[in-house]
Motif scaffolding. Structure first.
Motif, PDB file in Angstrom:
ATOM      1  N   ALA A 102       0.830  -1.205   0.000  1.00 48.86           N
ATOM      2  CA  ALA A 102       0.000   0.000   0.000  1.00 48.86           C
ATOM      3  C   ALA A 102       0.861   1.250   0.000  1.00 48.86           C
ATOM      4  CB  ALA A 102      -0.934  -0.013   1.206  1.00 48.86           C
ATOM      5  N   ASN A 103       1.851   1.309   0.893  1.00 54.17           N
ATOM      6  CA  ASN A 103       2.692   2.500   0.984  1.00 54.17           C
ATOM      7  C   ASN A 103       3.562   2.684  -0.248  1.00 54.17           C
ATOM      8  OD1 ASN A 103       1.728   3.313   3.488  1.00 54.17           O
ATOM      9  ND2 ASN A 103       3.318   2.229   4.627  1.00 54.17           N
ATOM     10  N   ALA A 104       4.109   1.585  -0.761  1.00 52.43           N
ATOM     11  CA  ALA A 104       5.047   1.685  -1.880  1.00 52.43           C
ATOM     12  C   ALA A 104       4.356   2.026  -3.191  1.00 52.43           C
ATOM     13  CB  ALA A 104       5.822   0.378  -2.026  1.00 52.43           C
ATOM     14  N   THR A 105       3.089   1.654  -3.337  1.00 53.86           N
ATOM     15  CA  THR A 105       2.381   1.891  -4.590  1.00 53.86           C
ATOM     16  C   THR A 105       1.408   3.056  -4.509  1.00 53.86           C
ATOM     17  OG1 THR A 105       0.597   0.356  -4.013  1.00 53.86           O
ATOM     18  CG2 THR A 105       2.518  -0.555  -5.165  1.00 53.86           C
ATOM     19  N   GLY A 106       1.102   3.516  -3.293  1.00 49.59           N
ATOM     20  CA  GLY A 106       0.100   4.559  -3.133  1.00 49.59           C
ATOM     21  C   GLY A 106      -1.298   4.069  -3.417  1.00 49.59           C
ATOM     22  N   ALA A 107      -1.499   2.753  -3.291  1.00 50.82           N
ATOM     23  CA  ALA A 107      -2.793   2.158  -3.624  1.00 50.82           C
ATOM     24  C   ALA A 107      -3.537   1.695  -2.379  1.00 50.82           C
ATOM     25  CB  ALA A 107      -2.594   0.968  -4.559  1.00 50.82           C
ATOM     26  N   LEU A 108      -4.834   1.661  -2.481  1.00 48.97           N
ATOM     27  CA  LEU A 108      -5.675   1.004  -1.500  1.00 48.97           C
ATOM     28  C   LEU A 108      -5.584  -0.493  -1.766  1.00 48.97           C
ATOM     29  CD1 LEU A 108      -8.046   0.724   0.558  1.00 48.97           C
ATOM     30  CD2 LEU A 108      -9.594   1.166  -1.363  1.00 48.97           C
ATOM     31  N   VAL A 109      -5.137  -1.259  -0.795  1.00 52.17           N
ATOM     32  CA  VAL A 109      -4.981  -2.705  -0.955  1.00 52.17           C
ATOM     33  C   VAL A 109      -6.137  -3.411  -0.253  1.00 52.17           C
ATOM     34  CG1 VAL A 109      -3.538  -4.711  -0.432  1.00 52.17           C
ATOM     35  CG2 VAL A 109      -2.479  -2.567  -1.186  1.00 52.17           C
ATOM     36  N   VAL A 110      -6.793  -4.301  -0.978  1.00 55.29           N
ATOM     37  CA  VAL A 110      -7.898  -5.097  -0.452  1.00 55.29           C
ATOM     38  C   VAL A 110      -7.412  -6.543  -0.385  1.00 55.29           C
ATOM     39  CG1 VAL A 110     -10.299  -5.806  -0.745  1.00 55.29           C
ATOM     40  CG2 VAL A 110      -9.563  -3.529  -1.523  1.00 55.29           C
ATOM     41  N   SER A 111      -7.116  -7.005   0.822  1.00 58.20           N
ATOM     42  CA  SER A 111      -6.596  -8.360   1.015  1.00 58.20           C
ATOM     43  C   SER A 111      -7.752  -9.324   1.259  1.00 58.20           C
ATOM     44  CB  SER A 111      -5.629  -8.385   2.203  1.00 58.20           C
ATOM     45  OG  SER A 111      -5.053  -9.656   2.379  1.00 58.20           O
ATOM     46  N   VAL A 112      -7.780 -10.429   0.522  1.00 51.59           N
ATOM     47  CA  VAL A 112      -8.918 -11.347   0.489  1.00 51.59           C
ATOM     48  C   VAL A 112      -8.641 -12.578   1.348  1.00 51.59           C
ATOM     49  CG1 VAL A 112     -10.486 -12.649  -0.994  1.00 51.59           C
ATOM     50  CG2 VAL A 112      -9.338 -10.598  -1.885  1.00 51.59           C
ATOM     51  N   ASP A 113      -9.506 -12.851   2.305  1.00 48.01           N
ATOM     52  CA  ASP A 113      -9.397 -14.045   3.131  1.00 48.01           C
ATOM     53  C   ASP A 113     -10.377 -15.090   2.598  1.00 48.01           C
ATOM     54  OD1 ASP A 113      -8.413 -15.662   5.114  1.00 48.01           O
ATOM     55  OD2 ASP A 113      -9.616 -14.782   6.712  1.00 48.01           O
ATOM     56  N   TYR A 114     -10.049 -15.656   1.447  1.00 49.57           N
ATOM     57  CA  TYR A 114     -10.916 -16.607   0.757  1.00 49.57           C
ATOM     58  C   TYR A 114     -11.038 -17.919   1.550  1.00 49.57           C
ATOM     59  CZ  TYR A 114      -6.201 -18.020  -0.650  1.00 49.57           C
ATOM     60  OH  TYR A 114      -4.869 -18.373  -0.643  1.00 49.57           O
ATOM     61  N   ARG A 115     -12.072 -18.673   1.241  1.00 48.25           N
ATOM     62  CA  ARG A 115     -12.244 -19.975   1.884  1.00 48.25           C
ATOM     63  C   ARG A 115     -11.087 -20.908   1.508  1.00 48.25           C
ATOM     64  NH1 ARG A 115     -17.950 -21.478  -0.404  1.00 48.25           N
ATOM     65  NH2 ARG A 115     -17.280 -19.918  -1.952  1.00 48.25           N
ATOM     66  N   ARG A 116     -10.702 -21.740   2.466  1.00 45.04           N
ATOM     67  CA  ARG A 116      -9.543 -22.600   2.258  1.00 45.04           C
ATOM     68  C   ARG A 116      -9.939 -24.071   2.155  1.00 45.04           C
ATOM     69  NH1 ARG A 116      -5.968 -20.488   7.228  1.00 45.04           N
ATOM     70  NH2 ARG A 116      -7.992 -20.907   8.205  1.00 45.04           N
ATOM     71  N   ALA A 117      -9.077 -24.802   1.477  1.00 46.82           N
ATOM     72  CA  ALA A 117      -9.244 -26.243   1.329  1.00 46.82           C
ATOM     73  C   ALA A 117      -8.616 -26.953   2.539  1.00 46.82           C
ATOM     74  CB  ALA A 117      -8.570 -26.691   0.041  1.00 46.82           C
TER      75      ALA A 117
END
Length: 310
Positions: A102-117
Motif C-alpha cells: 500500500a505505501n510503496a504503490t500509493g494504492a488502496l490494498v484489499v486483502s482477500v481471506d478466501y475460503r480454504r481447502a
C-alpha cells in the motif's frame, strides 16, 4: 548456497514436514510460531470488513489498507490474494506484505481471506476472490478508490488466484483488472517440469508439499484441467491485462510461472518476467533480510505504480 537458503527459511518460516497431512494440524503449527518481533508497518488506515460472497456462500472477510502518502485524490486499488497452497495462511500472515505494498504503490490494498481447502475445495477460493473483485469495482469510489484503476496481485496460490481473476472477468463480462502481479504463481497441478525435479527437496517448499496442497484444493476430481484451477490450461489468453511475473531459481514452481509468461506474450499480452537467482519460494516476503527480496519488491511495486498511474 543451499545451506544459506535452508538456514534462512527455517529462521523465518514455520517448518511443515512432509509428515503433516492434516490441514488443521498445519494451521495449528503455523499459529504456534512466535510472532515476528518487528512493529507493524504504519499505514494511514486499516479496516476489516466482511463482503458479500458468491451466491449461496458465506461472506468473505477482507482487510483494507489505505497508504500513508495519500493526497485526497482517488486512489488506485490492488485486490491481493495471499499464498499458502489454498490451505494455510490468512490475512495475518500477509499483513506486512500488504502494508508495504500500500505505501510503496500509493494504492488502496484489499486483502482477500478466501475460503480454504480441504473444507472448501475448488472453485471456492476463486469464486470468493472474484466476488471481492466485483464488489471492489462497484464500491471503489465509496472507499476513496478509482474503479478504473484496479490491479490484482498474489503470491504462490494467491498468484494462481490473481491469474484466474482476469480470466473470470473476461469470460463473464466482469471488471477486468488493468494489471496482474504474479509472485511465483502456483499454476499447474501436473507438476512435471524440470524445476519440480531439480528443486523437489531442500528449499523449504518441497514438491511433496505442493502435491499435498493440490490434493487438498482439487480433491479426486478432474478439476485440475479447468482454467480457473490451472490457468496454464486456458486455451485462450487473449484480452488479459499486462503482467509482472517473478520467479525464484530454487523453486519447484519456477518453470510454470515462466511458461505462463511466454504464453501470455504469445497471446499479445505485455509481460515483464523476472527470475531471481539464488533464492527460493517465499523469498518475496523477506525484504530487509535478502537483497534479492528487496530488489523484487522494488520492481513489483514499481510495476504496479506504473500500471496504476493516472
Amino acid at each position: 548456497m543451499a545451506k544459506t537458503i535452508i538456514e534462512l527459511t527455517e529462521a523465518h518460516f514455520p517448518r511443515l514436514g512432509t509428515e503433516v497431512f492434516d490441514a488443521a494440524e498445519a494451521r495449528r503449527i503455523l499459529a504456534a510460531q512466535p510472532a515476528p518481533p518487528a512493529e507493524p508497518v504504519p499505514v494511514a488506515r486499516v479496516e476489516d470488513r466482511r463482503l458479500p460472497g458468491p451466491a449461496g456462500a458465506p461472506e468473505v472477510p477482507v482487510r483494507l489498507y489505505w497508504p500513508r502518502a495519500a493526497d485526497g485524490a482517488p486512489l488506485p486499488v490492488v485486490v491481493f490474494c495471499h499464498g499458502g497452497g489454498f490451505v494455510i495462511c490468512d490475512l495475518e500472515s500477509h499483513d506486512r506484505m500488504c502494508r508495504e505494498m500500500a505505501n510503496a504503490t500509493g494504492a488502496l490494498v484489499v486483502s482477500v481471506d478466501y475460503r480454504r481447502a480441504p473444507e472448501d475445495r475448488f472453485p471456492a477460493a476463486a469464486e470468493d476472490a472474484y466476488a471481492v473483485l466485483c464488489w471492489t469495482a462497484a464500491h471503489a469510489a465509496d472507499l476513496g478508490g478509482d474503479p478504473a484503476r484496479i490491479a490484482v496481485a498474489g503470491d504462490s496460490a494467491g498468484g494462481n488466484l490473481a491469474a484466474v481473476l482476469p480470466l473470470m472477468a473476461r469470460d463473464r463480462g466482469g471488471p477486468v483488472p488493468v494489471f496482474q502481479l504474479l509472485v511465483y504463481p502456483m499454476l499447474d497441478p501436473a507438476q512435471n517440469t524440470p524445476s519440480y525435479r531439480d528443486n523437489a527437496h531442500g528449499y523449504f517448499v518441497t514438491a511433496d508439499h505442493l502435491r499435498w496442497y493440490w490434493q487438498q484444493y482439487l480433491g479426486d476430481r478432474a478439476d485440475g484441467a479447468h482454467p480457473y484451477a490451472s490457468p496454464l490450461a486456458a486455451p485462450d489468453l487473449t484480452g488479459l491485462p499486462p503482467a509482472h511475473i517473478l520467479t525464484a531459481e530454487y523453486d519447484p514452481l519456477r518453470d510454470e510461472g515462466e511458461t505462463y509468461a511466454q504464453r501470455l506474450r504469445e497471446a499479445g499480452v505485455p509481460v515483464d518476467i523476472r527470475r531471481y537467482d539464488g533464492v527460493f519460494h517465499g523469498f518475496f516476503g523477506m525484504s530487509g533480510h535478502l537483497t534479492a527480496a528487496t530488489e523484487a519488491n522494488d520492481a513489483a511495486h514499481s510495476a504496479l505504480r506504473a500500471a496504476l498511474k493516472d
